[in-house]
Design an enzyme around this catalytic site. Structure first.
Site, PDB file in Angstrom:
ATOM      1  N   ARG A   1      -0.074-117.032 -24.587  1.00 41.71           N
ATOM      2  CA  ARG A   1      -0.621-116.374 -25.775  1.00 41.71           C
ATOM      3  C   ARG A   1      -0.699-117.341 -26.946  1.00 41.71           C
ATOM      4  O   ARG A   1      -1.605-117.256 -27.774  1.00 41.71           O
ATOM      5  CB  ARG A   1       0.220-115.143 -26.111  1.00 41.71           C
ATOM      6  CG  ARG A   1       0.078-114.024 -25.089  1.00 41.71           C
ATOM      7  CD  ARG A   1       0.929-112.823 -25.458  1.00 41.71           C
ATOM      8  NE  ARG A   1       0.774-111.737 -24.509  1.00 41.71           N
ATOM      9  CZ  ARG A   1       1.496-111.607 -23.412  1.00 41.71           C
ATOM     10  NH1 ARG A   1       2.434-112.487 -23.135  1.00 41.71           N
ATOM     11  NH2 ARG A   1       1.298-110.594 -22.597  1.00 41.71           N
TER      12      ARG A   1
ATOM     13  N   ASP B   1       5.229-105.037 -24.166  1.00 43.61           N
ATOM     14  CA  ASP B   1       6.207-105.658 -23.266  1.00 43.61           C
ATOM     15  C   ASP B   1       7.367-104.702 -22.997  1.00 43.61           C
ATOM     16  O   ASP B   1       7.862-104.607 -21.871  1.00 43.61           O
ATOM     17  CB  ASP B   1       6.740-106.958 -23.880  1.00 43.61           C
ATOM     18  CG  ASP B   1       5.646-107.931 -24.211  1.00 43.61           C
ATOM     19  OD1 ASP B   1       4.904-108.326 -23.295  1.00 43.61           O
ATOM     20  OD2 ASP B   1       5.507-108.284 -25.394  1.00 43.61           O
TER      21      ASP B   1
ATOM     22  N   ARG C   1       6.234-101.979 -20.619  1.00 43.30           N
ATOM     23  CA  ARG C   1       6.182-102.533 -19.256  1.00 43.30           C
ATOM     24  C   ARG C   1       7.582-102.673 -18.681  1.00 43.30           C
ATOM     25  O   ARG C   1       7.838-102.318 -17.522  1.00 43.30           O
ATOM     26  CB  ARG C   1       5.500-103.905 -19.287  1.00 43.30           C
ATOM     27  CG  ARG C   1       3.997-103.869 -19.511  1.00 43.30           C
ATOM     28  CD  ARG C   1       3.459-105.257 -19.792  1.00 43.30           C
ATOM     29  NE  ARG C   1       1.992-105.278 -19.771  1.00 43.30           N
ATOM     30  CZ  ARG C   1       1.250-106.260 -20.282  1.00 43.30           C
ATOM     31  NH1 ARG C   1       1.840-107.305 -20.854  1.00 43.30           N
ATOM     32  NH2 ARG C   1      -0.064-106.200 -20.219  1.00 43.30           N
TER      33      ARG C   1
ATOM     34  N   HIS D   1       5.943-112.081 -28.844  1.00 46.31           N
ATOM     35  CA  HIS D   1       5.125-111.484 -27.789  1.00 46.31           C
ATOM     36  C   HIS D   1       4.497-112.646 -27.037  1.00 46.31           C
ATOM     37  O   HIS D   1       3.378-113.077 -27.329  1.00 46.31           O
ATOM     38  CB  HIS D   1       4.041-110.583 -28.391  1.00 46.31           C
ATOM     39  CG  HIS D   1       3.055-110.072 -27.372  1.00 46.31           C
ATOM     40  ND1 HIS D   1       3.418-109.351 -26.271  1.00 46.31           N
ATOM     41  CD2 HIS D   1       1.702-110.198 -27.311  1.00 46.31           C
ATOM     42  CE1 HIS D   1       2.339-109.035 -25.569  1.00 46.31           C
ATOM     43  NE2 HIS D   1       1.287-109.545 -26.188  1.00 46.31           N
TER      44      HIS D   1
END
Length: 309
Positions: free
Chosen positions: A86, A148, A151, A175
């Site tokens: 990311r 996250d 998940r 993140h």
């Protein structure tokens, strides 16, 4: 509440709009996109289902419409490649993001508006939004590790055959590559998760490793995340709209907590009508504290590079 979604014609923005429509809480949803026709098409498709969902105004719009918005959600951005971190996105996304914020400023944001950043790398872009809008720190937040965390909890529940809604465990930090699981406070309906049969160090490593790779796994299989991130976005927006004051791991400016200063990062945060109500410094295991500080250090280094451009 009036919500404008910039990038509403894309996968993430349209899934967020759909989750908000099904939630039936916000009064108005406005979709903006560089591809105006796509935004119009998504708005029209949502409108066609409104008779069976909620009494809302759903339409495509322009930046001028953001001037009256209670919350502006920014999902626009270039998609992450399967083998790309990311943070690697930053060189491709910063110019685009800052141009979006410039247009928002020119349109005239309300002084009490909330700017909610979803675009990646979300922690860096949340800090840039704070820099460029001049809004108070509590009114600029990022999705952070909300996805996250969802998940993580869902994968734990799946592996242990537990109800997902009863699993409570957070991912904190960036993140991205340096995010960390907080096992010290993880519970199932109030019972410490580490007390459950099968929750061994090996299990913890396996579940977290899959959580870390979940984004890339979804990208490789279907091209990009959509439904789960849409639900996460709606969870944050609904907490703001209803002043629910839910504790969520959103990204926001941290000053002093956990020995962290001057960066937007995910810590346990009470989210309500004015955005960030408060942030909590929980007692962490030493390795968790070290991991969180390492994550903040990595973000500060990237932020310094970006601000220098």
């Amino acid at each position: 509440m009036k919500v404008a979604i910039i990038g509403g014609g894309g996968r993430v923005g349209s899934c967020a709009a759909y989750a908000l429509q099904l939630g039936g809480i916000v009064r108005e949803i406005i979709l903006l996109d560089a591809n105006k026709a796509t935004a119009e098409g998504e708005a029209l498709d949502l409108l066609h289902g409104s008779a069976y969902t909620a009494d809302q105004v759903i339409r495509a719009g322009e930046y001028a419409d953001c001037a009256a918005a209670d919350l502006v959600c920014i999902t626009a951005g270039l998609r992450r490649k399967p083998d790309e971190s990311r943070l690697d996105l930053i060189n491709r996304n910063v110019a685009l993001f800052r141009d979006i914020v410039r247009q928002l400023n020119e349109a005239g944001l309300r002084k009490d508006a909330i700017v909610f950043v979803v675009s990646n790398p979300v922690d860096i872009l949340t800090q840039l939004a704070l820099d460029d809008t001049g809004l108070p720190k509590n009114q600029v937040i990022g999705l952070g590790t909300v996805l996250d965390t969802s998940r993580f909890c869902s994968l734990i529940a799946d592996a242990l055959e537990l109800p997902p809604t009863q699993v409570r465990a957070m991912i904190l930090g960036e993140h991205g590559d340096t995010m960390l699981p907080i096992w010290s406070s993880a519970t199932v309906d109030g019972v410490p998760l580490t007390k459950f049969p099968g929750v061994t160090p090996a299990f913890q490593s396996q579940v977290f490793a899959r959580t870390q790779k979940s984004g890339a796994e979804v990208i490789s299989r279907k091209g990009g995340a959509g439904w789960a991130v849409g639900v996460g976005i709606a969870e944050v927006i609904h907490s703001i709209a209803l002043d629910r004051r839910r504790v969520l791991p959103v990204s926001a400016h941290v000053s002093g907590l956990y020995g962290i200063n001057g960066v937007c990062i995910s810590v346990p945060t009470v989210v309500g009508r004015t955005g960030v109500i408060r942030q909590y410094e929980l007692e962490l295991w030493p390795k968790e504290m070290q991991g969180l500080q390492t994550s903040a250090k990595a973000l500060r280094e990237v932020l310094a590079t970006v601000r220098g451009k």
